[in-house]
Design a protein around this motif. Structure first.
Motif, PDB file in Angstrom:
ATOM      1  N   TYR A 136       0.882  -1.331  -0.046  1.00  0.00           N
ATOM      2  CA  TYR A 136       0.074  -0.128   0.060  1.00  0.00           C
ATOM      3  C   TYR A 136       0.852   1.173  -0.004  1.00  0.00           C
ATOM      4  CZ  TYR A 136      -4.364   2.449   1.086  1.00  0.00           C
ATOM      5  OH  TYR A 136      -5.393   3.388   0.895  1.00  0.00           O
ATOM      6  N   GLY A 137       0.863   1.958  -1.038  1.00  0.00           N
ATOM      7  CA  GLY A 137       2.053   2.859  -1.350  1.00  0.00           C
ATOM      8  C   GLY A 137       1.545   4.191  -0.579  1.00  0.00           C
ATOM      9  N   PRO A 138       2.489   5.294  -0.538  1.00  0.00           N
ATOM     10  CA  PRO A 138       2.047   6.512   0.270  1.00  0.00           C
ATOM     11  C   PRO A 138       1.392   7.326  -0.459  1.00  0.00           C
ATOM     12  CG  PRO A 138       4.315   6.778  -1.125  1.00  0.00           C
ATOM     13  CD  PRO A 138       3.627   5.361  -1.003  1.00  0.00           C
ATOM     14  N   ASP A 139       0.888   7.068  -1.739  1.00  0.00           N
ATOM     15  CA  ASP A 139      -0.214   7.921  -2.183  1.00  0.00           C
ATOM     16  C   ASP A 139      -1.658   7.061  -2.057  1.00  0.00           C
ATOM     17  OD1 ASP A 139       0.441   5.833  -3.935  1.00  0.00           O
ATOM     18  OD2 ASP A 139       0.748   6.899  -5.708  1.00  0.00           O
ATOM     19  N   ASN A 140      -1.657   5.983  -1.360  1.00  0.00           N
ATOM     20  CA  ASN A 140      -2.875   5.163  -1.302  1.00  0.00           C
ATOM     21  C   ASN A 140      -3.397   4.302  -2.311  1.00  0.00           C
ATOM     22  OD1 ASN A 140      -3.153   6.484   1.587  1.00  0.00           O
ATOM     23  ND2 ASN A 140      -4.410   8.203   0.731  1.00  0.00           N
ATOM     24  N   THR A 141      -2.331   3.808  -2.868  1.00  0.00           N
ATOM     25  CA  THR A 141      -2.756   3.014  -4.026  1.00  0.00           C
ATOM     26  C   THR A 141      -1.972   1.494  -3.993  1.00  0.00           C
ATOM     27  OG1 THR A 141      -0.720   3.474  -5.387  1.00  0.00           O
ATOM     28  CG2 THR A 141      -2.603   4.769  -5.910  1.00  0.00           C
ATOM     29  N   TRP A 142      -2.547   0.452  -4.351  1.00  0.00           N
ATOM     30  CA  TRP A 142      -1.801  -0.792  -4.177  1.00  0.00           C
ATOM     31  C   TRP A 142      -0.777  -0.986  -5.440  1.00  0.00           C
ATOM     32  CZ3 TRP A 142      -2.436  -2.883   0.199  1.00  0.00           C
ATOM     33  CH2 TRP A 142      -3.341  -2.969   0.838  1.00  0.00           C
ATOM     34  N   GLN A 143       0.301  -1.627  -5.011  1.00  0.00           N
ATOM     35  CA  GLN A 143       1.511  -1.230  -6.059  1.00  0.00           C
ATOM     36  C   GLN A 143       2.326  -2.596  -5.766  1.00  0.00           C
ATOM     37  OE1 GLN A 143       4.480   1.657  -4.195  1.00  0.00           O
ATOM     38  NE2 GLN A 143       2.606   2.464  -4.797  1.00  0.00           N
ATOM     39  N   PHE A 144       2.943  -3.120  -6.852  1.00  0.00           N
ATOM     40  CA  PHE A 144       3.989  -3.866  -7.001  1.00  0.00           C
ATOM     41  C   PHE A 144       5.148  -3.428  -8.002  1.00  0.00           C
ATOM     42  CE2 PHE A 144       1.351  -6.410  -9.822  1.00  0.00           C
ATOM     43  CZ  PHE A 144       2.569  -6.949 -10.766  1.00  0.00           C
ATOM     44  N   TRP A 145       6.161  -4.153  -7.951  1.00  0.00           N
ATOM     45  CA  TRP A 145       7.321  -3.537  -8.949  1.00  0.00           C
ATOM     46  C   TRP A 145       7.809  -4.826  -9.419  1.00  0.00           C
ATOM     47  CZ3 TRP A 145       8.576   1.381  -9.242  1.00  0.00           C
ATOM     48  CH2 TRP A 145       7.908   2.450  -8.359  1.00  0.00           C
ATOM     49  N   LEU A 146       8.228  -4.695 -11.017  1.00  0.00           N
ATOM     50  CA  LEU A 146       8.683  -5.640 -11.775  1.00  0.00           C
ATOM     51  C   LEU A 146       9.966  -4.892 -12.569  1.00  0.00           C
ATOM     52  CD1 LEU A 146       7.207  -5.213 -14.885  1.00  0.00           C
ATOM     53  CD2 LEU A 146       5.516  -6.135 -13.526  1.00  0.00           C
ATOM     54  N   GLN A 161     -10.319   3.613  -3.514  1.00  0.00           N
ATOM     55  CA  GLN A 161     -11.455   4.661  -3.383  1.00  0.00           C
ATOM     56  C   GLN A 161     -10.557   6.058  -2.475  1.00  0.00           C
ATOM     57  OE1 GLN A 161     -14.608   3.160  -0.910  1.00  0.00           O
ATOM     58  NE2 GLN A 161     -13.615   3.300   0.722  1.00  0.00           N
ATOM     59  N   ASP A 162      -9.316   5.561  -1.837  1.00  0.00           N
ATOM     60  CA  ASP A 162      -8.632   6.651  -1.016  1.00  0.00           C
ATOM     61  C   ASP A 162      -7.464   7.190  -1.971  1.00  0.00           C
ATOM     62  OD1 ASP A 162     -10.262   6.365   0.815  1.00  0.00           O
ATOM     63  OD2 ASP A 162      -9.348   4.758   1.849  1.00  0.00           O
ATOM     64  N   SER A 163      -7.322   6.739  -2.966  1.00  0.00           N
ATOM     65  CA  SER A 163      -6.155   7.220  -3.811  1.00  0.00           C
ATOM     66  C   SER A 163      -5.985   8.569  -3.974  1.00  0.00           C
ATOM     67  CB  SER A 163      -6.065   6.264  -5.000  1.00  0.00           C
ATOM     68  OG  SER A 163      -5.825   5.158  -5.035  1.00  0.00           O
ATOM     69  N   MET A 164      -4.797   9.105  -3.462  1.00  0.00           N
ATOM     70  CA  MET A 164      -4.934  10.723  -3.726  1.00  0.00           C
ATOM     71  C   MET A 164      -4.847  11.203  -5.195  1.00  0.00           C
ATOM     72  SD  MET A 164      -1.657  10.958  -0.896  1.00  0.00           S
ATOM     73  CE  MET A 164      -1.847  12.590  -0.411  1.00  0.00           C
ATOM     74  N   GLN A 165      -4.487  10.411  -6.014  1.00  0.00           N
ATOM     75  CA  GLN A 165      -4.631  10.791  -7.422  1.00  0.00           C
ATOM     76  C   GLN A 165      -6.254  10.959  -7.808  1.00  0.00           C
ATOM     77  OE1 GLN A 165      -3.188   8.057  -6.323  1.00  0.00           O
ATOM     78  NE2 GLN A 165      -1.158   7.820  -7.402  1.00  0.00           N
ATOM     79  N   MET A 166      -7.146  10.233  -7.365  1.00  0.00           N
ATOM     80  CA  MET A 166      -8.423  10.275  -7.544  1.00  0.00           C
ATOM     81  C   MET A 166      -9.271  11.217  -6.693  1.00  0.00           C
ATOM     82  SD  MET A 166      -8.714   7.872 -10.023  1.00  0.00           S
ATOM     83  CE  MET A 166      -7.132   8.755 -10.678  1.00  0.00           C
TER      84      MET A 166
END
Length: 182
Positions: A136-146, A161-166
């Motif tokens: 759970y990232g600092p911008d309130n999104t779920w993320q993973f890296w590749l 629903q809490d993503s800062m971008q939205m």
């Protein structure tokens, strides 16, 4: 099995040598809108929580934390409703940048997916080098890296629903262990 769907280029992430000058260029020059900022204190907490640091880096980060905690670390600029430019402060602005984060220029691309769990499972099944768990990232999104075959980092992310971008930067800051949903 249904194949993962990439919905948008979520953001292009750049490390910049002068945050104020870059913000002025993108907002006044290109007409983008600043949506939100993540401050050094928040980013340091995330790096510590996600174990992105070795013990030497962690000690250095903690030593610098007090004097830099209110400095801007990341600025999000809106291109369209789902697409952003993410500016990371460079070492000129933040002394505590990890050594691998001191170059200026493109850092990574982020792609929005509709189901973060399925996307990660699919990448692993395809033999793609996945370099993180789902976080759970600092911008309130779920993320993973590749990584691509050349080692370039790609972030796959799912907005919440809490993503800062939205939410224009006013997300529900659940950043730590209390964040659940994946």
């Amino acid at each position: 099995m249904m194949q993962m769907e990439i919905k948008h280029l979520a953001h292009a992430s750049y490390r910049v040598s002068d945050m104020d000058q870059s913000i002025e260029f993108y907002t006044e020059g290109l007409g983008l809108k600043e949506i939100f900022r993540i401050y050094a204190e928040e980013l340091m907490e995330i790096n510590l929580r996600m174990n992105h640091l070795n013990s030497r880096q962690e000690r250095m980060l903690l030593e610098k934390m007090e004097e830099h905690r209110q400095e801007t670390a990341i600025v999000y600029l809106e291109i369209t409703g789902h697409e952003f430019i993410e500016l990371f402060a460079g070492s000129k602005d933040l002394e505590f940048c990890r050594p691998d984060q001191r170059q200026n220029g493109l850092l990574h691309l982020a792609l929005e997916v509709d189901d973060i769990k399925k996307a990660r499972e699919e990448m692993i099944k395809k033999g793609i080098r996945v370099t993180s768990e789902i976080n759970y990232g600092p911008d309130n999104t779920w993320q993973f890296w590749l990584e691509d075959p050349d080692g370039n980092e790609i972030e796959l992310m799912e907005y919440t629903q809490d993503s800062m971008q939205m939410n224009g930067g006013s997300g529900n800051k659940q950043m730590a262990a209390g964040a659940s949903g994946v």
